[in-house]
Design a protein around this motif. Structure first.
Motif, mmCIF file in Angstrom:
data_model
loop_
_atom_site.group_PDB
_atom_site.id
_atom_site.type_symbol
_atom_site.label_atom_id
_atom_site.label_comp_id
_atom_site.label_asym_id
_atom_site.label_seq_id
_atom_site.Cartn_x
_atom_site.Cartn_y
_atom_site.Cartn_z
ATOM 1 N N THR A 107 0.793 -1.152 -0.040
ATOM 2 C CA THR A 107 -0.132 0.073 -0.064
ATOM 3 C C THR A 107 0.965 1.255 -0.069
ATOM 4 N N LEU A 108 2.001 1.389 0.951
ATOM 5 C CA LEU A 108 2.932 2.551 0.800
ATOM 6 C C LEU A 108 3.630 2.472 -0.576
ATOM 7 N N ALA A 127 -13.328 5.935 4.017
ATOM 8 C CA ALA A 127 -11.955 5.704 3.979
ATOM 9 C C ALA A 127 -11.796 5.018 2.299
ATOM 10 N N ASP A 128 -10.586 5.105 1.876
ATOM 11 C CA ASP A 128 -10.282 4.686 0.667
ATOM 12 C C ASP A 128 -9.672 3.321 0.544
ATOM 13 N N ILE A 129 -8.844 3.116 1.634
ATOM 14 C CA ILE A 129 -7.978 1.614 1.859
ATOM 15 C C ILE A 129 -8.144 1.203 3.168
ATOM 16 N N VAL A 130 -8.253 -0.047 3.224
ATOM 17 C CA VAL A 130 -8.342 -0.561 4.628
ATOM 18 C C VAL A 130 -7.509 -1.877 4.730
ATOM 19 N N THR A 185 -9.763 -1.937 -0.907
ATOM 20 C CA THR A 185 -10.411 -0.582 -1.456
ATOM 21 C C THR A 185 -11.691 -0.836 -2.144
ATOM 22 N N ASN A 186 -12.345 0.453 -2.300
ATOM 23 C CA ASN A 186 -13.394 0.716 -3.128
ATOM 24 C C ASN A 186 -13.371 1.414 -4.226
ATOM 25 N N LEU A 233 -7.309 2.582 -7.245
ATOM 26 C CA LEU A 233 -6.493 2.213 -6.337
ATOM 27 C C LEU A 233 -6.383 0.659 -6.221
ATOM 28 N N ALA A 234 -7.248 -0.041 -6.789
ATOM 29 C CA ALA A 234 -7.184 -1.452 -6.515
ATOM 30 C C ALA A 234 -6.530 -2.273 -7.872
ATOM 31 N N GLU A 235 -6.423 -1.135 -8.917
ATOM 32 C CA GLU A 235 -5.577 -1.733 -10.085
ATOM 33 C C GLU A 235 -4.022 -1.630 -9.776
#
Ligand SMILES: *Cc1c(COP(=O)(O)O)cnc(C)c1O
Length: 386
Positions: free
Chosen positions: A81-82, A186-189, A210-211, A215-217
């Motif tokens: 994620t980072l 939120a965007d990412i859990v 993520t929703n 970001l998922a890609e």
């Protein structure tokens, strides 16, 4: 479908090929290609494996995300994620995030040019002060580790959106059964699946979900490129563990509530941190954004010098790092889980040297309370003997 039903039937919960009610462990690294250059749904197990996919679909559904990603540890999920950020980018971070998250940023990402500021993220004024032209994300943990600070997620997300930051929430302590940050904006859990999701202290795993399709890609790209994926055996164990998350969390928090009140009333205890206690500063926010107060309790003894004797005297409750398993675990963050954070930083965020963190298990409450009582007696007895 209600959440406790989704735990059992969500994602891919059966084998479409045979009807097996438990998804098989597809112990394979590669897949036959029928035609050159035209792989099927699966090509190579770092990129995708059916057992892992079943679990990834499950976590996405539980958190309300579009896609889930399973990793070989919580830190591997945080690493991937980072990796969304570039040299020069800046993050704002809650001040008592998991020690390993701090170490990853400080020792691994900072040398590559990622910077961050740690603040008491309950205070919007502190978030404002930390904001720079390069800030890209707000990274939060609530309830936090180990002080069980509660951050108002809706309020934080509104602030982050105003400043075009993405919000990342480590939801390990609450689990989607008690709190769904994506649904709160939120965007990412992120999760350490090692804890409540696995639930039996028998594996190490992590999740990102993520929703947001874009970001998922990107997370999918980093999952495959960095390669810290979860193997099929552990993916299966996690899916098995998640099926009982509802009954386990209910039992954890029932026991935790009783022990928190018991500790708060004990003359040997100086302070108790549990969001379920009415005098906890985050009690109202927790009651609003969570479905329960969870299974983690922290406390300090009146006589800090008896901390070691106290934790070493416990018999049912095990002195060990980690949390979220069916068995009760106890630890001293300053010496154990949070030792990688420098003492000044720990103290600035309120983590005293004698702070004790208890992951309340699902054993019979009488046995847990009796164990604590005899440890208090033993720690005090040694003191008078000296
Ligand atoms: C344990 C933990 C992590 C790290 O997860 P691992 O599975 O140990 O790599 C991250 N965040 C929190 C809140 C944790 O408790």
């Amino acid at each position: 479908m209600q959440l406790s039903t989704k735990l059992i039937h969500g994602g891919i919960s059966e084998d479409p090929l045979t009807g097996a009610v438990s998804v098989p462990i597809y112990q394979t690294s590669t897949y036959r290609q029928k035609k050159l250059g035209q792989p099927g749904d699966f090509e190579y197990s770092r990129s995708g494996n059916p057992t892992r996919l079943a679990l990834e679909e499950l976590i996405a559904e539980l958190e309300g995300g579009v896609k889930g990603f399973a990793f070989s540890s919580g830190l591997a999920a945080i690493h991937a994620t980072l990796s969304l950020f570039q040299p020069g980018d800046h993050l704002i971070l809650g001040d008592d995030v998991y020690g390993g998250t701090f170490r990853l940023l400080e020792k691994v990402f900072k040398p590559f040019g990622l910077s961050y500021t740690m603040v008491d993220s309950r205070e919007l004024s502190q978030l404002e002060n930390a904001l720079t032209n390069h800030t890209k994300a707000l990274y939060l943990e609530t309830p936090s580790n180990p002080l069980l600070k509660i951050i108002d997620l809706e309020k934080s997300v509104v602030w982050a959106r105003e400043h075009e930051l993405i919000t990342i929430v480590d939801n390990t302590f609450a689990t989607p059964y008690l709190q769904q940050p994506l649904i709160l904006g939120a965007d990412i859990v992120l999760h350490s699946g090692t804890k409540y999701l696995g639930g039996h202290s028998d594996l190490v795993a992590g999740f990102a979900t993520t929703n947001n399709e874009s970001l998922a890609e990107k997370i999918a790209f980093y999952q495959n490129s960095i390669g810290g994926v979860l193997g099929p055996q552990d993916s299966w164990l996690l899916q098995r563990g998640i099926k009982t998350l509802a009954v386990r969390m209910e039992a954890h928090q029932r026991n935790a509530g009783i022990l928190a009140s018991y500790l708060a009333a004990h003359s040997g205890v100086a302070k108790v941190y549990y969001p379920g206690l009415a005098d906890h500063p985050g009690h109202e926010v927790a009651a609003r954004q969570m479905r329960g107060f969870g299974g983690m309790v922290a406390f300090e003894l009146v006589d800090e010098s008896r901390t070691a004797e106290f934790v070493e005297s416990l018999k049912v409750i095990t002195l060990a790092e980690s949390l979220g398993g069916v068995e009760s675990l106890i630890e001293v963050p300053a010496v154990m889980t949070h030792a990688s954070i420098p003492q000044e930083k720990r103290e600035a965020s309120g983590i005293k040297e004698g702070l004790i963190r208890l992951s309340v298990g699902i054993e019979d409450i009488t046995d847990l309370q009796t164990d604590l009582e005899q440890a208090f007696a033993a720690a005090l007895r040694e003191e008078t003997a000296e």
